[in-house]
Design an enzyme around this catalytic site. Structure first.
Site, PDB file in Angstrom:
ATOM      1  N   ILE A  85       0.850  -1.195   0.000  1.00 46.48           N
ATOM      2  CA  ILE A  85       0.000   0.000   0.000  1.00 46.48           C
ATOM      3  C   ILE A  85       0.881   1.239   0.000  1.00 46.48           C
ATOM      4  O   ILE A  85       1.735   1.402   0.881  1.00 46.48           O
ATOM      5  CB  ILE A  85      -0.960  -0.037   1.210  1.00 46.48           C
ATOM      6  N   HIS A  91       9.109   3.426   0.292  1.00 47.74           N
ATOM      7  CA  HIS A  91       9.752   2.454  -0.601  1.00 47.74           C
ATOM      8  C   HIS A  91       8.746   1.482  -1.220  1.00 47.74           C
ATOM      9  O   HIS A  91       9.077   0.376  -1.602  1.00 47.74           O
ATOM     10  CB  HIS A  91      10.935   1.747   0.069  1.00 47.74           C
TER      11      HIS A  91
HETATM   12  N1  INI Z   1       5.513  -5.364   2.874  1.00 44.78           N
HETATM   13  C1  INI Z   1       4.291  -5.559   2.339  1.00 44.78           C
HETATM   14  O1  INI Z   1       3.915  -6.693   2.079  1.00 44.78           O
HETATM   15  N2  INI Z   1       3.483  -4.511   2.070  1.00 44.78           N
HETATM   16  C2  INI Z   1       3.847  -3.219   2.331  1.00 44.78           C
HETATM   17  O2  INI Z   1       3.042  -2.288   2.066  1.00 44.78           O
HETATM   18  C3  INI Z   1       5.137  -2.985   2.906  1.00 44.78           C
HETATM   19  N3  INI Z   1       5.552  -1.651   3.242  1.00 44.78           N
HETATM   20  O3  INI Z   1       4.710  -0.764   3.215  1.00 44.78           O
HETATM   21  O4  INI Z   1       6.708  -1.424   3.572  1.00 44.78           O
HETATM   22  C4  INI Z   1       5.970  -4.100   3.156  1.00 44.78           C
HETATM   23  N4  INI Z   1       7.203  -3.957   3.698  1.00 44.78           N
HETATM   24  C5  INI Z   1       7.913  -5.022   4.322  1.00 44.78           C
HETATM   25  C6  INI Z   1       8.755  -5.821   3.354  1.00 44.78           C
HETATM   26  O5  INI Z   1       7.927  -6.607   2.515  1.00 44.78           O
HETATM   27  C7  INI Z   1       9.696  -6.792   4.096  1.00 44.78           C
HETATM   28  O6  INI Z   1       8.948  -7.690   4.873  1.00 44.78           O
HETATM   29  C8  INI Z   1      10.703  -6.072   5.019  1.00 44.78           C
HETATM   30  O7  INI Z   1      11.357  -5.027   4.318  1.00 44.78           O
HETATM   31  C9  INI Z   1      11.752  -7.067   5.554  1.00 44.78           C
HETATM   32  O8  INI Z   1      12.506  -7.652   4.492  1.00 44.78           O
END
Ligand code: INI
Length: 158
Positions: A85, A91
């Protein structure tokens, strides 16, 4: 002109082994996608014991998990479920982009169909709408697609 022979995958899930990988990030959305996917698989005849559900922290973790599962040869098809989202993160583009690219690569390298059930939206409301609230449930749709693609590949290879 219409071709003499049109091939499409059947929507019958009997005998298919399906893996689902669900990202827990935005779990309000992704748990609804999972419910939709499970009911879609069941409705199309996939046996409960032929379904494996794996949960990972976020969409970033989907590609490696799917690639690992695809390489085992234990699945006729895989479904990726997640919700990225835009409002949540600067990022967004990296997470969404890498998830999409990596999921595609997992499919092409393994030759196992991997359905893209990752929502990429501007708001939580838009994601909820697509996870059963208003505009259908993309998890349910993903179940129909994985069955169709698994049957199609089976037929094309036979
Ligand atoms: N992961 C998601 O599945 N959706 C998101 O919107 C999101 N945001 O907003 O950051 C997100 N971040 C976590 C990422 O997928 C990893 O789990 C994390 O960076 C650890 O590797």
């Amino acid at each position: 002109m219409m071709s003499d022979r049109v091939i499409e995958g059947a929507l019958t899930g009997q005998g298919l082994r399906v893996g689902i990988v669900m990202a827990r990030f935005n779990s309000l959305v992704t748990e609804s996608l999972l419910s939709g996917a499970l009911s879609g698989l069941r409705r199309h005849g996939v046996a409960d014991e032929a379904v494996t559900v794996v949960k990972v922290p976020g969409a970033w973790e989907l590609p490696l998990t799917l690639a690992t599962m695809a390489e085992t040869g234990k699945f006729d098809g895989l479904i990726a479920l997640g919700a990225v989202i835009r409002g949540d993160t600067p990022h967004f583009d990296y997470v969404a982009g890498e998830a999409a690219k990596g999921i595609g690569q997992a499919m092409m390298k393994s030759q196992v169909p991997v359905v893209f059930g990752v929502l990429t939206t501007n708001t939580l409301e838009q994601a909820m709408d697509r996870a059963g609230a208003k505009s259908g449930n993309k998890g349910y749709d993903a179940a129909a697609t994985v069955i169709e693609m698994a049957n199609l590949l089976r037929e094309l290879k036979s």
